[in-house]
Motif scaffolding. Structure first.
Motif, PDB file in Angstrom:
ATOM      1  N   THR A   2     -46.049  15.205  21.919  1.00 46.94           N
ATOM      2  CA  THR A   2     -46.285  16.246  22.916  1.00 46.94           C
ATOM      3  C   THR A   2     -47.325  15.767  23.912  1.00 46.94           C
ATOM      4  O   THR A   2     -48.101  14.859  23.634  1.00 46.94           O
ATOM      5  N   THR A   3     -47.308  16.388  25.079  1.00 45.43           N
ATOM      6  CA  THR A   3     -48.252  16.065  26.139  1.00 45.43           C
ATOM      7  C   THR A   3     -48.865  17.362  26.633  1.00 45.43           C
ATOM      8  O   THR A   3     -48.161  18.358  26.828  1.00 45.43           O
ATOM      9  N   SER A  27     -47.731  28.064  24.092  1.00 43.37           N
ATOM     10  CA  SER A  27     -47.088  26.771  24.360  1.00 43.37           C
ATOM     11  C   SER A  27     -45.595  26.837  24.064  1.00 43.37           C
ATOM     12  O   SER A  27     -44.767  26.345  24.841  1.00 43.37           O
ATOM     13  N   GLU A  28     -45.244  27.453  22.944  1.00 42.08           N
ATOM     14  CA  GLU A  28     -43.835  27.576  22.570  1.00 42.08           C
ATOM     15  C   GLU A  28     -43.085  28.434  23.583  1.00 42.08           C
ATOM     16  O   GLU A  28     -41.942  28.131  23.956  1.00 42.08           O
TER      17      GLU A  28
END
Length: 91
Positions: A2-3, A27-28
Motif C-alpha cells: 500500500t501507499t 481508507s477502505e
C-alpha cells in the motif's frame, strides 16, 4: 503493498467525511470509491488489442499493405552503433 496518499478536501466535505465514516474505515471507503470509479487502463488496452486483432482478421488486405510499407525509407542492413549515437549526442 500500500501507499499513503495525501489529498486536500474542502473543509465542509472533510467534516462530513469524518462524521459519516469511522476513522478505521476511511481508507477502505476511499479505496472502494476509487476502484469503482477509476478506469482500468490495462483492461481498456486489452479490449483495444482484441478489436485491432479482429479488424486485422477481417481486413487482411489492409494489414498486408501496412506490413509492406513498414520498412519504407529504412535500410534493412543498418545496425545500431552506440559509439556513433554517443558522438552525435556530444555535438
Amino acid at each position: 503493498m500500500t501507499t499513503q496518499v495525501l489529498i486536500r478536501l474542502p473543509t465542509e466535505l472533510a467534516r462530513r467525511f469524518r462524521n459519516a465514516i469511522p476513522a478505521r474505515q476511511r481508507s477502505e471507503f476511499i479505496r472502494k470509491l476509487l476502484e469503482q470509479n477509476l478506469p482500468n487502463v490495462d483492461e481498456h488496452m486489452y479490449e483495444l488489442a482484441l478489436k485491432a486483432e479482429a479488424f486485422d482478421r477481417a481486413n487482411p488486405e489492409e494489414s498486408n499493405e501496412l506490413e509492406s510499407t513498414r520498412m519504407d525509407g529504412l535500410d534493412p542492413n543498418e545496425t545500431f552503433d552506440t559509439a556513433k549515437l554517443l558522438a552525435l549526442c556530444q555535438k
